[in-house]
Structure formats: C-alpha cells, structure tokens
Design a protein around this motif. Structure first.
Motif, PDB file in Angstrom:
ATOM      1  N   TYR A 178       0.860  -1.180   0.000  1.00 44.07           N
ATOM      2  CA  TYR A 178       0.000   0.000   0.000  1.00 44.07           C
ATOM      3  C   TYR A 178       0.891   1.223   0.000  1.00 44.07           C
TER       4      TYR A 178
ATOM      5  N   TRP B  35      -4.719  -3.002   5.374  1.00 52.37           N
ATOM      6  CA  TRP B  35      -5.553  -1.853   5.711  1.00 52.37           C
ATOM      7  C   TRP B  35      -5.273  -1.388   7.137  1.00 52.37           C
TER       8      TRP B  35
ATOM      9  N   VAL C  95      -9.859   7.295  -0.320  1.00 50.41           N
ATOM     10  CA  VAL C  95      -9.497   6.157  -1.166  1.00 50.41           C
ATOM     11  C   VAL C  95     -10.305   6.235  -2.451  1.00 50.41           C
TER      12      VAL C  95
ATOM     13  N   ALA D 204     -11.257   3.915  -5.235  1.00 52.87           N
ATOM     14  CA  ALA D 204     -11.222   2.453  -5.288  1.00 52.87           C
ATOM     15  C   ALA D 204     -11.579   1.901  -6.660  1.00 52.87           C
TER      16      ALA D 204
ATOM     17  N   TYR E  47     -13.705  -1.843   1.143  1.00 54.11           N
ATOM     18  CA  TYR E  47     -13.514  -0.579   1.849  1.00 54.11           C
ATOM     19  C   TYR E  47     -14.688  -0.261   2.768  1.00 54.11           C
ATOM     20  N   ARG E  48     -15.897  -0.583   2.348  1.00 54.95           N
ATOM     21  CA  ARG E  48     -17.049  -0.400   3.241  1.00 54.95           C
ATOM     22  C   ARG E  48     -16.896  -1.279   4.483  1.00 54.95           C
TER      23      ARG E  48
ATOM     24  N   ALA F 281     -14.886   2.483   5.824  1.00 59.40           N
ATOM     25  CA  ALA F 281     -14.843   3.670   4.974  1.00 59.40           C
ATOM     26  C   ALA F 281     -16.259   4.021   4.523  1.00 59.40           C
TER      27      ALA F 281
END
Length: 158
Positions: free
Chosen positions: A72, A102, A119, A121, A129-130, A134
């Motif tokens: 990342y 993450w 982000v 995505a 991500y949810r 996020a």
C-alpha cells in the motif's frame, strides 16, 4: 528500515529496486477482477512506479518468506491523506491479508498525524472498503479509461 511483523507477515518500506515488481503485482491483482487485456494495458501507466517515488509516497510492502504478498502507499500531508494503492497477490485476495494491510496503513497514517484518508477504489473493491469502515464520498473519473467513474471513500482515523 523499520520492519513490523504481524502473524508471520513482515511490513517494511519498499526498496527503490522493487518499483517494477510492485507495478507488476498491482496489475496481477487488477487482473483478478476479470479485466480485458486492453483494459489492463490502459491501467498499466497508472499502476507503474518510478524507483524514486517509493519513499516519498510511503510505499509499504507486506512479505513472508522473502515473497512480496502485497503493498500500500500513503500520499499527501496531514490532516487528510490518500491511500493511493492497496494491492495483493491474487492468491491472497479474500484470505485476510487485505485487512492486515488496511489496518497497518491506518495505524501508519495515524502515526504520521493523518486524521482521515481518502481512497479512490476499483469498483470491485468497494465492498472491502465499506467493510473496513470507509464511507462513500462520491466518485471521480478514471485516469485510465474515459467515461469510467470510480467510487471514492473516506475513513476517519481519529
């Protein structure tokens, strides 16, 4: 170079000579979602890295047994930064490594004074991500494919 170890996975800053390897890993990860070769060729420019940008972009790799499993990067300056990339070897998708990356990224961002991360995505990663907490924050045009929109998320770190 500081190395953190979690569950047998080492997290460390990327080395300049790994730039090409990281770009190839990002493309393999992107290919996991069934993109055509034409689309992957379009993504290749955005998913390539110059050796000299790895340090300033805070690129962190996750490795085990000498193999890079994912990476990342954190862009920007506090208080709000950007998770610029988060890619895994395709065989590691869905096995918990993404969550580890993450969590490491969020912890590193907090240590650097970030209060939130944005982000942009891949649409196929929106659910991930949810699940990481996020929240949707709009969309933005793809830099690779005209007319394609990408979801944007924001995570508050404080």
């Amino acid at each position: 170079m500081t190395v953190f170890v979690t569950d047998g996975v080492n997290f460390r800053g990327a080395c300049a000579d790994e730039a090409e390897q990281l770009g190839a890993l990002a493309l393999r990860s992107k290919a996991h979602w069934g993109y055509s070769q034409e689309q992957l060729d379009a993504f290749a420019v955005e998913l390539s890295f110059a050796p000299e940008e790895l340090g300033p972009r805070r690129v962190t790799v996750a490795q085990a047994g000498g193999e890079i499993l994912g990476f990342y990067n954190l862009d920007g300056a506090p208080p709000e930064g950007e998770l610029g990339n988060l890619w895994l070897e395709p065989a590691r998708i869905g096995a918990g490594l993404g969550r580890m990356l993450w969590q490491h990224a969020a912890g590193t961002a907090r240590e650097h004074g970030f209060q939130s991360l944005v982000v942009t995505a891949d649409p196929n990663a929106a659910g991930f991500y949810r699940a990481m907490g996020a929240e949707p924050a709009g969309s933005t045009p793809s830099g690779s494919i005209p007319g394609r929109m990408l979801p944007v998320f924001r995570i508050r770190l404080s």
